[in-house]
Design an enzyme around this catalytic site. Structure first.
Site, short mmCIF file in Angstrom:
data_model
loop_
_atom_site.label_atom_id
_atom_site.label_comp_id
_atom_site.label_asym_id
_atom_site.label_seq_id
_atom_site.Cartn_x
_atom_site.Cartn_y
_atom_site.Cartn_z
N PRO A 1 0.85 -1.28 -0.03
CA PRO A 1 -0.16 -0.02 0.20
C PRO A 1 0.78 1.21 0.00
O PRO A 1 1.46 1.57 1.00
CB PRO A 1 -0.78 0.00 1.21
CG PRO A 1 -0.03 -0.98 2.19
CD PRO A 1 0.75 -2.12 1.22
N ASP B 1 6.05 2.27 2.19
CA ASP B 1 4.92 1.14 2.21
C ASP B 1 4.27 1.36 3.56
O ASP B 1 5.03 1.16 4.51
CB ASP B 1 5.74 -0.21 2.16
CG ASP B 1 4.93 -1.51 2.46
OD1 ASP B 1 3.63 -1.19 2.78
OD2 ASP B 1 5.66 -2.55 2.15
N HIS B 2 3.09 1.49 3.45
CA HIS B 2 2.26 1.95 4.77
C HIS B 2 2.15 0.63 5.79
O HIS B 2 1.76 0.84 7.00
CB HIS B 2 0.83 2.61 4.49
CG HIS B 2 0.34 3.48 5.47
ND1 HIS B 2 1.07 3.64 6.61
CD2 HIS B 2 -0.29 4.63 5.29
CE1 HIS B 2 0.56 4.77 7.33
NE2 HIS B 2 -0.46 5.29 6.25
N ARG B 3 2.62 -0.42 5.26
CA ARG B 3 2.60 -1.51 6.03
C ARG B 3 3.52 -1.60 7.12
O ARG B 3 3.63 -1.94 8.24
CB ARG B 3 2.61 -3.03 5.37
CG ARG B 3 1.52 -3.28 4.49
CD ARG B 3 1.72 -4.50 3.60
NE ARG B 3 3.11 -4.39 2.72
CZ ARG B 3 3.65 -5.43 1.92
NH1 ARG B 3 2.86 -6.58 1.85
NH2 ARG B 3 4.60 -5.06 1.07
#
Length: 454
Positions: free
Chosen positions: A248, A424-426
């Site tokens: 994401p 990467d929003h993870r």
């Protein structure tokens, strides 16, 4: 006996390669480690050395064909008893070579030990459609005026093919320049694009101009061109689709006054002691990124879905996106965080020159931990870069422009740049991404702040 040599595993998970060109033909006598062909993988152009001393019996593929790893590539007639054998892996190739009693174990994909005796055998001349490479006496070239240089067919004799890379050969072909003539001037070193350009400019009246594109009306009614998706373009497309639909992405932007950084660069360029080093904005940005990653380790991490872990790297292998004739590649500067500003400048110069010459190896394109893409070189201010697979952050660097700016309470014209960070929003939350971007911006706005972050 007749022995097949199969396309070896080229590493980095690559499953196939395209034959760029053969450097041998059926009937040629080859020596151990002599270059047989140039093949293009999804990441780089690689030279394949011969695993045998012998005679080329059959070429199982033609230039332009895509061959899977493990598929037969070329057959040799080698000394030994009449029995067939195969060479497909380094271990198997070594066993077959032993049966043929070569000088030493085969050196696959350009790595490993050279034949006994030290020096690697010289590359054999490429055989082309019934003729050998053209050789011109260097003394004649040096003595003759430029308008007297040979431009038409010259007498051909058996000799070594001029040393150059596929992009340089394509460029020379486009300009109508004979690389043999260029090789006679540059000597034993490989021919570069600059050598070709300099030669073409010097003999401009004699070198035919490349054909111009025909108008659409003259293309026999054809209104479109189809280009095969392969090589770097294919790999880049697959990697970007995988990244875009797996991680994401979040992108944030920050516009910063870089006037002091530009002043610093100007002063360093005036320093005679640093004249041998190319220090530009990208070098300073690379240093700022390395410093900022030490304070925000999430940006220097990767998401390991199989293990269910986030892997934080305690080193920075800094990827630098480079636009080449083969497409976009991202070679890495290993352990960039341990380098000084001068070290980064030299590493970036070497990386750029290698990428432009088409000599970047697959190993240099693998394993990056964070990347920078310089879109400012195209006059672009900002963008939303896609993460390279396996990385959690990429910084796009915009163009430096003079703009009105409030500086110390007054309106002034300052040098301004926009930074675009995708992450990467993870792995990285918004606060950490913002802190990283501000750390980079602070160093660019006031380079002296690097002393507080080191």
């Amino acid at each position: 006996m007749t022995t097949d040599f199969r396309l070896p595993d080229l590493g980095e998970g690559l499953t196939e390669a395209e034959i760029v060109q053969w450097l041998v033909a059926p009937g040629d006598t080859v020596t151990l480690n002599q270059t047989l062909a140039e093949v293009e993988t999804a990441k780089a152009i690689v030279e394949l050395p011969s695993p045998y001393d012998g005679i080329v019996a059959t070429l199982h593929a033609e230039a332009g064909d895509t061959v899977a790893v493990g598929a037969p590539l070329i057959a040799f007639d080698v000394d030994g008893e009449d029995s067939a054998s195969d060479a497909s892996t380094p271990a198997e190739g070594g066993a077959a070579a032993s049966a043929a009693e070569p000088a030493t174990q085969a050196n696959l994909v350009g790595y490993g030990a050279a034949p006994s005796g030290g020096a690697r055998p010289a590359r054999r001349a490429r055989r082309a459609a019934g003729t050998a490479a053209s050789i011109v006496d260097t003394a004649v070239l040096e003595a003759a005026p430029h308008d007297a240089l040979p431009t038409g067919p010259v007498e051909t004799v058996q000799g070594e093919r001029p040393r150059s890379t596929p992009p340089v050969r394509a460029h020379a072909k486009q300009l109508g320049v004979d690389l043999v003539l260029v090789a006679a001037e540059v000597g034993d070193r490989p021919i570069t694009r600059a050598d070709v350009d300099a030669y073409a400019e010097r003999v401009a009246p004699a070198v035919p101009s490349p054909p111009t594109a025909r108008p659409a009306a003259e293309l026999d009614g054809e209104r479109e061109t189809r280009i095969a998706i392969r090589g770097v373009r294919k790999h880049t497309a697959e990697a970007m689709v995988q990244s875009a639909f797996t991680a994401p992405h979040v992108t944030c932007f920050h516009t910063v006054d870089v006037t002091e950084t530009m002043d610093l660069i100007a002063s360093l360029r005036e320093d005679r002691a640093l004249s041998g080093h190319r220090i530009g904005p990208l070098v300073v940005i690379a240093k700022a990124v390395c410093l900022a990653l030490g304070r925000t380790p999430g940006l220097n991490s990767r998401w390991d879905a199989e293990a269910g872990e986030i892997v934080q790297h305690h080193y920075v292998d800094l990827g630098i996106a480079a636009a080449t004739e083969r497409g976009l590649i991202v070679p890495n500067i290993r352990d960039a965080d341990r380098m000084s500003l001068i070290g980064l400048a030299d590493a970036l110069t070497a990386l750029t020159e290698t990428a432009r010459s088409g000599r970047t190896s697959p190993a240099e394109l693998a394993g990056g931990t964070f990347s920078i893409t310089n879109i400012g070189v195209f006059g672009i201010d900002a963008g939303t870069p896609i993460l390279p697979p396996g990385q959690s952050g990429i910084l796009a660097v915009g163009a430096v422009r003079p703009q009105p700016w409030v500086h110390r309470g007054d309106l002034a014209v300052r040098q301004v740049m926009t930074l675009s960070l995708s992450f990467d929003h993870r792995v990285v939350d918004g606060a950490e991404g913002a802190r990283f971007l501000k750390d980079v911006a602070d160093v660019l706005q006031e380079p002296g702040r690097a002393m507080l972050m080191a």
